[in-house]
Design an enzyme around this catalytic site. Structure first.
Site, PDB file in Angstrom:
ATOM      1  N   ASP A 103     -15.615 -42.809 -35.530  1.00  0.00           N
ATOM      2  CA  ASP A 103     -16.029 -43.496 -34.309  1.00  0.00           C
ATOM      3  C   ASP A 103     -15.728 -42.796 -32.987  1.00  0.00           C
ATOM      4  O   ASP A 103     -16.283 -43.179 -31.968  1.00  0.00           O
ATOM      5  CB  ASP A 103     -15.448 -44.921 -34.289  1.00  0.00           C
ATOM      6  CG  ASP A 103     -16.380 -45.904 -33.595  1.00  0.00           C
ATOM      7  OD1 ASP A 103     -17.574 -45.579 -33.434  1.00  0.00           O
ATOM      8  OD2 ASP A 103     -15.923 -46.989 -33.200  1.00  0.00           O
ATOM      9  N   HIS A 372      -9.711 -44.758 -29.705  1.00  0.00           N
ATOM     10  CA  HIS A 372     -10.981 -44.306 -29.122  1.00  0.00           C
ATOM     11  C   HIS A 372     -11.638 -45.354 -28.226  1.00  0.00           C
ATOM     12  O   HIS A 372     -12.674 -45.085 -27.617  1.00  0.00           O
ATOM     13  CB  HIS A 372     -11.942 -43.843 -30.222  1.00  0.00           C
ATOM     14  CG  HIS A 372     -12.240 -44.899 -31.247  1.00  0.00           C
ATOM     15  ND1 HIS A 372     -11.434 -45.106 -32.340  1.00  0.00           N
ATOM     16  CD2 HIS A 372     -13.239 -45.800 -31.345  1.00  0.00           C
ATOM     17  CE1 HIS A 372     -11.934 -46.109 -33.066  1.00  0.00           C
ATOM     18  NE2 HIS A 372     -13.034 -46.545 -32.481  1.00  0.00           N
TER      19      HIS A 372
END
Length: 967
Positions: A103, A372
């Site tokens: 991701d 993230h």
């Protein structure tokens, strides 16, 4: 946790126990540990142990979070991996061997190296440029062996799998229903589960009437993907964001489907099974194919379609990015400070367990913000506030710990003095004049440093004295921040991992500190400036002459005095105007940067104030929208330093320090500082990957969105150069950076956005950030050979500025000479091409002997109780690439015993993998056959020598456990 994550672990564990064929992979330890500590029953815990032993539950990556790759610093990536791995190894005796980095928005070349050093056998990524992915997919090149580091090359290479166009989620289009397929539990609802148990978007249950249709859809997708890979094994991800919170309905439907496909495998030409990532990589590895090698080029930036360049997040929430790095730097200082205290003051009065908890609160906060959707600035405001609160709380704890250590060591009445308090406030020294004020300054780097620390004081006439009562060079001047206080700059010279104490006293009438004199220049209309009659005034130190143009109040040029080379250099603030209405075109948001047109200059007038003294000259420039406006949104404070005789001023003299004040911005504006030079750079930019290595960034022209697709992350370093000279930028937080013209480098400093994209509104992701940001950048100008020597140490000196604490002495010391320097430490010094990356006491209780560790877990005999304070974690990193510098790129021999003799006597050294959970001599990673090296075997990482002597080669990061006499 409440609405989603806890239910995943509870239901998945229960469901895995119901069918031997079922499997599951999990990544982030933060949620798992919260579940394990607060939710899991004893039965759940026994089941997890069993499932891990059977290989049906597999932890992949195993860090606290799935970290971002673009804007994170290597130290913090290693911290969060170590934090998760330590828990997994201590609790279960397992060591993750595969990655699932699906991701993060783009892939850095640092990551494959870190994962190889951590003992991983294969790496998996997904988000890379859409056009590049399409091309790789068509040519069956989504799998390769990646040599992320040019210097470590094949020694730390790793097999890498890029997911195809469907990425990490199950393709959900099914032709026989308008609902998604394969998501039988629907989508998690926040903050509370629905009362009736009906979730949005639940897939049609598998029944006799639709099972054949489900099977056809699944098989068609498997076959489509099989054509993009070289082996006949297809990884088919089942799940997505916010899935598996009701694992029962998931598995019961999928069981039926898998059985059906396998019963009709002749008809379908496919067999299917539940698998972990490890199962998949094992299957591909056993095919014994020969793979292409990818060099150290990364996959940044990342675009998902022509107008969607994910380059905005390099700057989003700049304040959070700055605080995350300050916290990381404070943690680094606190770890070595505490380690020295434990080793050298075993009888100290501080409770070690409590101290470790204080450090752990900051380890957790710094680890979690590497997520993230954390440091990237791509979270909603309330989640950002949680990250900020956790960081501030951890920083408060570590400052308190450091202050109490100083208090404890100086309170031993040996000098007839008593510290009435040691406190750690950021606002400066309190006004009381009857108490002796002390400034305690700790240097967390393993080099001698000479630098300035700044504190806020209430008088102009000040004296600063060292431990022996000798005056210390200092300068007082009016404060940029406030009209009622002054800035006191103190020149400190401190050896590695040591602290000094300075007393600061107001003086009546007489003074010892220099006073900075201020001259204010009239505001200049830069649109009307007379180009013909340039009036230039110089600001000079031993390294540079900086010229300013009195017609415009702007910088004009810099001369590097050693080579007498002059480059024209001007700086201006510009804004990109962006669109906030999805009906009118592409938008910018937390993730994306989509400028309408070229950047627009923001100021028509510049005011200037020059503050000059014997040590520091500060040029304060204020940028106004026109000649009469009262308020400014932009300011630059440029400082150059003059170092007196007898001090090593090489680094200090060579940096031009700039602090910016930017904001509050208007809506849908993105603020950049553009530095334009006459260097013929051919529009080539260099930026770093995670403060570890440098990437070359040639300007690329695209059909669409060229400006945004030529933005790159700068985590610590960026530079431009011509054949002889180089201009380097060093930074203390991440920014987007670009070269939009020959001889130019621009840094995005701040963003304020609002748009009406429904997805962004649903998650409150509109970045209406009305803050003022205060980033710092150091400029270094010089020949390539000079800047090569300076920039690695300078970058770390900016990252790890000294920690300043304040103390008050109630008794005047009897004899000024009694205060000894360095009562905490004997200096620890490494050569300038090495960095002492970690010196800490992790506290893990696991055994270094793997067989012993696994045995004690199986027997239920893990060590309980207090943390282990006898094991010290040490990491040493070589800062240079092979061939980068004739001297500094050489391997270095280090004698660990003599390096650390100031801390005590080292009796045992164990070399470990990067996160500490493998003995390097036992670590045998899979060796994938490549075009370069067709023979296949296990790759062994490093040679370890006897007698505590280690040779550290370029770019290596070496990790050790140390044990000291008497611990």
């Amino acid at each position: 946790m409440h609405a989603y994550a806890a239910n995943v672990y509870t239901t998945v564990v229960e469901e895995l126990m119901k069918g031997k064929q079922r499997k599951f992979i999990a990544v982030e330890q933060e949620f798992f540990r919260l579940w394990w500590d607060a939710v899991a029953t004893d039965t759940h815990k026994q089941q997890v142990h069993q499932l891990l032993q059977e290989g049906r539950l597999e932890f992949v990556i195993g860090g606290q979070v799935m970290h971002d790759e673009a804007v994170t610093l290597i130290d913090d990536q290693i911290l969060q991996l170590t934090e998760g791995h330590g828990f997994l190894y201590e609790t279960f005796g397992i060591r993750p061997q595969f990655s699932w980095h699906v991701d993060p928005f783009g892939a850095s070349a640092t990551t494959p190296t870190l994962f190889a050093l951590s003992g991983f056998d294969a790496h998996l990524i997904s988000r890379i440029d859409y056009d590049l992915k399409a091309n790789m997919q068509k040519n069956k090149k989504l799998q390769f062996v990646w040599q992320g580091s040019p210097s470590l090359s094949e020694r730390q290479e790793i097999f890498t799998h890029v997911m195809d166009q469907y990425s990490y989620c199950t393709p959900s289009q099914i032709p026989f229903s308008n609902r998604s397929g394969f998501y039988w539990n629907g989508i998690a609802a926040f903050p509370d589960p629905p009362k009736d148990g009906v979730y949005p978007n639940m897939s049609l249950p598998v029944t006799d009437t639709n099972i054949h249709l489900y099977a056809q859809t699944m098989v068609a997708n498997i076959k489509e993907r099989a054509a993009w890979f070289r082996t006949s094994d297809v990884l088919w991800p089942w799940g997505c964001d916010k899935q598996f919170f009701n694992a029962s309905v998931q598995y019961s439907n999928m069981d039926l489907l898998l059985d059906y496909v396998n019963k009709h495998s002749d008809e379908f030409g496919v067999t299917v099974q539940y698998a972990t990532v490890g199962d998949y990589f094992q299957a591909v590895y056993s095919r014994n194919l020969t793979w292409e090698v990818r060099d150290s080029q990364d996959f940044l930036p990342y675009s998902t379609e022509p107008f969607q360049a994910w380059t905005g997040f390099y700057t989003s929430r700049s304040t959070l990015k700055g605080i995350a790095r300050r916290a990381s730097s404070l943690l680094y200082a606190g770890e070595s400070f505490f380690t020295q205290y434990v080793l050298k003051h075993p009888a100290g009065s501080i409770c070690k367990c409590r101290a470790l908890k204080q450090l752990q609160s900051l380890r957790w906060a710094v680890s979690e913000v590497q997520h993230h959707d954390g440091i990237t600035g791509t979270e909603s405001p309330k989640v950002k506030d949680m990250y900020m609160n956790n960081l501030m709380y951890g920083m408060f704890n570590v400052k308190k710990l450091m202050a109490s250590i100083i208090f404890d060591m100086n309170n031993a009445k040996k000098n007839g003095e008593v510290y009435s308090s040691v406190y750690n406030i950021d606002s400066g020294i309190p006004g009381a004049t009857d108490v002796h004020q002390y400034v305690v300054v700790y240097n967390p780097l393993a080099w001698n440093i000479t630098t300035f620390v700044t504190i806020s004081v209430s008088h102009l006439a000040m004296g600063v004295y060292d431990e022996l009562g000798h005056p210390v060079p200092a300068q007082v001047q009016s404060s940029v921040e406030s009209h009622s206080t002054y800035d006191l700059y103190i020149l400190v010279a401190i050896s590695g991992l040591s602290y000094r104490k300075y007393s600061v006293k107001p003086l009546n009438g007489k003074q010892s500190a220099f006073i900075g004199k201020s001259v204010k220049y009239k505001r200049k209309d830069i649109t009307r400036a007379d180009q013909q009659s340039r009036r230039l005034f110089p600001v000079v130190n031993n390294c540079y002459q900086v010229l300013f143009d009195q017609n415009t109040n702007l910088m004009h040029s810099i001369t590097e005095r050693e080579t007498n080379q002059t480059i024209q250099l001007t700086q201006e603030f510009l804004e990109y105007h962006v669109n906030g209405d999805v009906m009118k075109g592409p938008i910018s948001d937390n993730y994306l940067f989509a400028p309408n047109a070229s950047a627009v200059s923001i100021s028509k007038a510049v005011g200037l104030e020059l503050v000059s003294g014997n040590l520091i000259t500060e040029i304060r420039q204020y940028f106004y929208s026109n000649v009469t406006t009262q308020d400014y949104i932009y300011a630059v404070y440029t400082r150059i330093y003059t170092v007196p005789e007898g001090y090593d001023g090489k680094l200090l003299c060579h940096r031009i320090e700039q602090e910016y004040s930017v904001g509050p911005l208007e809506l849908n504006r993105e603020a950049v500082l553009r530095t334009s030079t006459n260097l013929n750079t051919r529009q080539l930019l260099y930026t770093d990957n995670n403060g570890y290595q440098i990437q070359k960034r040639p300007f690329k022209a695209y059909v669409n969105n060229t400006v945004a697709r030529n933005y790159y992350p700068m985590v610590q370093t960026a530079y431009i150069e011509d054949d002889t000279m180089r201009l380097m930028l060093l930074t203390e937080r991440a920014h987007g950076v670009s070269s939009q013209g020959n001889g130019q480098v621009e840094v995005m400093l701040h963003r304020r956005l609002w748009n009406n994209l429904q997805w962004d509104l649903n998650y409150n992701l509109t970045l209406n950030d009305s803050s003022v940001v205060r980033p710092v950048i150091w400029l270094i100008l010089g020949t390539k050979s000079v800047t090569n020597i300076l920039y690695r140490t300078s970058g770390l000196a900016l990252e790890h500025r000294p920690v300043v604490m304040f103390g008050a002495l109630s008794d005047k010391p009897k004899v000024p000479g009694q205060l000894q320097q360095n009562s905490v430490s004997s200096p620890v010094t490494v050569p300038p091409n090495l960095h002492l990356q970690t010196l800490s006491i992790p506290g893990w209780r696991y055994s270094s002997n793997h067989a012993e560790q696994v045995h004690s877990i199986r027997m239920g005999k893990q060590k309980q109780g207090d943390a282990d304070f006898s094991r010290v974690l040490l990491r040493i990193r070589h800062l240079y690439e092979v061939g980068e510098d004739p001297v500094l790129s050489q391997p270095v021999m280090v004698n660990l015993k003599s390096l650390l003799k100031g801390l005590g006597s080292v009796v045992l050294v164990e070399e470990r993998s990067l996160t500490g959970i493998w003995d390097v001599n036992a670590l045998k990673r899979w060796k994938w056959k490549t075009v370069q090296y067709p023979s296949k075997g296990f790759s062994n990482s490093t040679e370890t020598s006897e007698y505590c002597i280690v040779t550290v080669h370029p770019k290596e990061i070496r990790t050790f456990f140390l044990y000291f006499q008497g611990q």
